[in-house]
Motif scaffolding. Structure first.
Motif, PDB file in Angstrom:
ATOM      1  N   GLY A  48       0.841  -1.184   0.000  1.00 44.64           N
ATOM      2  CA  GLY A  48       0.000   0.000   0.000  1.00 44.64           C
ATOM      3  C   GLY A  48       0.877   1.235   0.000  1.00 44.64           C
ATOM      4  N   MET A  49       0.359   2.317  -0.521  1.00 52.17           N
ATOM      5  CA  MET A  49       1.069   3.602  -0.523  1.00 52.17           C
ATOM      6  C   MET A  49       0.333   4.541   0.413  1.00 52.17           C
ATOM      7  SD  MET A  49       3.516   5.618  -1.878  1.00 52.17           S
ATOM      8  CE  MET A  49       4.041   4.924  -3.444  1.00 52.17           C
ATOM      9  N   ILE A  50       1.026   5.006   1.461  1.00 61.24           N
ATOM     10  CA  ILE A  50       0.422   5.960   2.393  1.00 61.24           C
ATOM     11  C   ILE A  50       1.123   7.303   2.232  1.00 61.24           C
ATOM     12  CG2 ILE A  50      -0.066   6.511   4.794  1.00 61.24           C
ATOM     13  CD1 ILE A  50      -0.116   3.595   5.445  1.00 61.24           C
ATOM     14  N   GLY A  51       0.438   8.237   1.647  1.00 62.68           N
ATOM     15  CA  GLY A  51       0.998   9.564   1.435  1.00 62.68           C
ATOM     16  C   GLY A  51       1.656   9.682   0.074  1.00 62.68           C
ATOM     17  N   LEU A  52       1.216  10.666  -0.691  1.00 68.48           N
ATOM     18  CA  LEU A  52       1.848  10.986  -1.974  1.00 68.48           C
ATOM     19  C   LEU A  52       2.222  12.460  -2.017  1.00 68.48           C
ATOM     20  CD1 LEU A  52      -0.485   8.753  -4.039  1.00 68.48           C
ATOM     21  CD2 LEU A  52       1.972   8.787  -4.427  1.00 68.48           C
TER      22      LEU A  52
ATOM     23  N   GLU B 242       1.218  -6.477   2.936  1.00 74.92           N
ATOM     24  CA  GLU B 242       2.385  -6.906   3.706  1.00 74.92           C
ATOM     25  C   GLU B 242       3.370  -5.776   3.966  1.00 74.92           C
ATOM     26  OE1 GLU B 242       3.586 -10.996   1.863  1.00 74.92           O
ATOM     27  OE2 GLU B 242       2.310  -9.904   0.434  1.00 74.92           O
ATOM     28  N   ALA B 243       3.289  -4.712   3.176  1.00 71.78           N
ATOM     29  CA  ALA B 243       4.244  -3.612   3.302  1.00 71.78           C
ATOM     30  C   ALA B 243       3.600  -2.308   2.865  1.00 71.78           C
ATOM     31  CB  ALA B 243       5.487  -3.887   2.461  1.00 71.78           C
ATOM     32  N   VAL B 244       4.147  -1.206   3.367  1.00 70.72           N
ATOM     33  CA  VAL B 244       3.665   0.118   2.970  1.00 70.72           C
ATOM     34  C   VAL B 244       4.833   0.999   2.542  1.00 70.72           C
ATOM     35  CG1 VAL B 244       1.617   0.103   4.419  1.00 70.72           C
ATOM     36  CG2 VAL B 244       3.754   0.991   5.348  1.00 70.72           C
ATOM     37  N   PHE B 245       4.547   1.866   1.597  1.00 69.18           N
ATOM     38  CA  PHE B 245       5.462   2.917   1.174  1.00 69.18           C
ATOM     39  C   PHE B 245       4.921   4.216   1.748  1.00 69.18           C
ATOM     40  CE2 PHE B 245       6.948  -0.346  -1.416  1.00 69.18           C
ATOM     41  CZ  PHE B 245       8.105   0.030  -2.097  1.00 69.18           C
ATOM     42  N   ILE B 246       5.736   4.907   2.542  1.00 71.35           N
ATOM     43  CA  ILE B 246       5.309   6.151   3.190  1.00 71.35           C
ATOM     44  C   ILE B 246       6.023   7.321   2.510  1.00 71.35           C
ATOM     45  CG2 ILE B 246       5.358   7.491   5.332  1.00 71.35           C
ATOM     46  CD1 ILE B 246       5.065   4.824   6.836  1.00 71.35           C
ATOM     47  N   CYS B 247       5.266   8.139   1.814  1.00 62.53           N
ATOM     48  CA  CYS B 247       5.808   9.293   1.086  1.00 62.53           C
ATOM     49  C   CYS B 247       5.025  10.550   1.439  1.00 62.53           C
ATOM     50  CB  CYS B 247       5.778   9.040  -0.413  1.00 62.53           C
ATOM     51  SG  CYS B 247       6.808   7.655  -0.933  1.00 62.53           S
TER      52      CYS B 247
ATOM     53  N   ALA C 206       2.281   3.367  13.249  1.00 58.56           N
ATOM     54  CA  ALA C 206       1.017   2.683  13.007  1.00 58.56           C
ATOM     55  C   ALA C 206       1.220   1.452  12.120  1.00 58.56           C
ATOM     56  CB  ALA C 206       0.026   3.642  12.353  1.00 58.56           C
ATOM     57  N   ALA C 207       2.075   1.581  11.116  1.00 55.73           N
ATOM     58  CA  ALA C 207       2.338   0.451  10.224  1.00 55.73           C
ATOM     59  C   ALA C 207       3.041  -0.677  10.967  1.00 55.73           C
ATOM     60  CB  ALA C 207       3.170   0.912   9.037  1.00 55.73           C
ATOM     61  N   ALA C 208       4.004  -0.325  11.806  1.00 52.90           N
ATOM     62  CA  ALA C 208       4.719  -1.341  12.575  1.00 52.90           C
ATOM     63  C   ALA C 208       3.767  -2.081  13.511  1.00 52.90           C
ATOM     64  CB  ALA C 208       5.854  -0.694  13.366  1.00 52.90           C
ATOM     65  N   LYS C 209       2.885  -1.327  14.153  1.00 60.50           N
ATOM     66  CA  LYS C 209       1.910  -1.949  15.061  1.00 60.50           C
ATOM     67  C   LYS C 209       1.005  -2.912  14.299  1.00 60.50           C
ATOM     68  CE  LYS C 209      -1.541  -0.801  18.581  1.00 60.50           C
ATOM     69  NZ  LYS C 209      -2.268   0.302  19.268  1.00 60.50           N
ATOM     70  N   ALA C 210       0.721  -2.583  13.035  1.00 62.49           N
ATOM     71  CA  ALA C 210      -0.099  -3.453  12.191  1.00 62.49           C
ATOM     72  C   ALA C 210       0.734  -4.558  11.550  1.00 62.49           C
ATOM     73  CB  ALA C 210      -0.795  -2.629  11.118  1.00 62.49           C
ATOM     74  N   ARG C 211       2.007  -4.612  11.889  1.00 59.02           N
ATOM     75  CA  ARG C 211       2.961  -5.607  11.385  1.00 59.02           C
ATOM     76  C   ARG C 211       3.084  -5.574   9.855  1.00 59.02           C
ATOM     77  NH1 ARG C 211       1.596  -7.507  16.351  1.00 59.02           N
ATOM     78  NH2 ARG C 211       3.296  -8.465  17.517  1.00 59.02           N
ATOM     79  N   LYS C 212       3.273  -4.350   9.358  1.00 60.86           N
ATOM     80  CA  LYS C 212       3.542  -4.148   7.937  1.00 60.86           C
ATOM     81  C   LYS C 212       4.984  -3.662   7.796  1.00 60.86           C
ATOM     82  CE  LYS C 212      -0.958  -4.635   7.504  1.00 60.86           C
ATOM     83  NZ  LYS C 212      -1.563  -5.944   7.122  1.00 60.86           N
ATOM     84  N   HIS C 213       5.724  -4.203   6.862  1.00 59.70           N
ATOM     85  CA  HIS C 213       7.062  -3.713   6.564  1.00 59.70           C
ATOM     86  C   HIS C 213       6.947  -2.292   6.012  1.00 59.70           C
ATOM     87  CE1 HIS C 213       8.767  -7.719   7.168  1.00 59.70           C
ATOM     88  NE2 HIS C 213       7.764  -8.191   6.459  1.00 59.70           N
TER      89      HIS C 213
END
Length: 327
Positions: free
Chosen positions: A7-11, A64-69, A81-88
């Motif tokens: 997933g992409m969080i923030g563009l 399984e993973a997020v890109f934070i931009c 928040a992503a770590a708590k949700a166990r996402k790389h």
């Protein structure tokens, strides 16, 4: 090989679009959704992928993973928040805007068994990689000093000049890439910083230039020109140069020098067409492979923190008007 659902969080960051396009072209990645509270930043991708107005809803899916931009100030809460949700997590630079935030990000990912990678694309430049190989082999003897530049134009997104969202101006934005390369090649850490910063090129409420002098624990000294000083008419928006001075020779690196000169009546000025490797594709492919295979990411959260703390020390030095020691 299975596909990595991301997933992409923030563009908000301009690099976000290039990472998203790199994910689109990667055969081992699947974009499962995007999120940005400012929907304008997500356009036109919100019509191409599932759009989540609330990033927490995206984190509740089976990605399984997020890109934070996102804007810099949001890197820490989003990563936590992503770590708590166990996402790389693959996080845009600078990793954070305070050492405390960055330490919390690193610790949260470790505690939850997920990897945290910092988006330092320039480690994938062949010019940088080959310079490291020469230095590692002793090709220029012992490195004594470095001279570096990372200059660019004024970012097109307004949040870059709002300290409440960016945490700093040009000196933060443009120093971390270079410091990371130096940390990687010199295998040492900065122990002292002296810097001057100011606003000389634009009518903005934040620094658009900085000169950073630094000393490494292994004795190497250096200077870095970091600014938003390039005018609109300049053929290429940014540069990144490094000169390593050793006891047995020197290496001059120009990361942006793989260009063709283009002259056209339809353009207002000369232009440079970049034919170098797509660094966004290379770093995204490496992250995806690391997560799928369980290999440790090559550019960690600690690496991100170790470069950003130098920028923070540079602001402190500029404010105090004297050198600052790093613990």
């Amino acid at each position: 090989m299975n596909k990595l659902k991301v997933g992409m969080i923030g563009l908000a960051h301009t690099h976000g679009e290039s990472f998203l396009k790199a994910l689109e072209r990667n055969p081992h990645a699947e974009i499962a959704g995007i999120s940005d509270e400012n929907k304008a930043y997500a356009e036109p991708f919100d019509r191409m992928y599932p759009y989540f107005e609330d990033y927490r809803e995206l984190l509740r899916t089976d990605i399984e993973a997020v890109f934070i931009c996102s804007e810099n100030i949001r890197h820490a809460p989003l990563t936590l928040a992503a770590a708590k949700a166990r996402k790389h997590v693959f996080c845009e630079k600078p990793l954070g805007v305070s050492k405390e935030d960055m330490q919390a990000m690193v610790e949260a990912c470790k505690e939850n068994g997920v990897q945290l990678m910092t988006a330092f694309t320039n480690r994938y430049s062949q010019a940088v990689v080959q310079a490291k190989e020469v230095i590692d082999s002793g090709g220029i003897g012992k490195v004594l000093a470095v001279k570096c530049t990372n200059k660019g134009g004024l970012p097109r997104r307004d949040w870059f000049t709002d300290r409440r969202l960016s945490g700093g101006g040009a000196m933060l934005d443009h120093s971390v890439h270079v410091i990371d390369i130096l940390n990687w090649i010199l295998r040492s850490r900065v122990v002292q910083v002296y810097a001057e910063s100011g606003t000389l090129f634009h009518d903005i409420p934040i620094d658009d230039m900085g000169m950073i002098h630094f000393k490494y624990a292994n004795g190497v000294v250096g200077v870095l020109d970091t600014s938003w000083s390039r005018v609109k008419a300049f053929p290429m928006k940014r540069d990144l140069t490094l000169e390593f001075i050793g006891t047995g020779g020197t290496i001059a690196v120009d990361v942006r020098n793989m260009i063709n000169e283009v002259y056209s009546n339809s353009a207002g000025s000369a232009a440079w067409s970049d034919w170098s490797d797509n660094l966004s594709e290379l770093i995204v492919a490496d992250f995806v492979d690391c997560i799928l295979t369980g290999r440790p990411v090559p550019i960690t959260g600690d690496d991100g923190m170790n470069s950003a703390v130098v920028a923070l020390a540079a602001y402190e030095s500029s404010r105090l008007g004297k050198p600052v020691d790093l613990p």
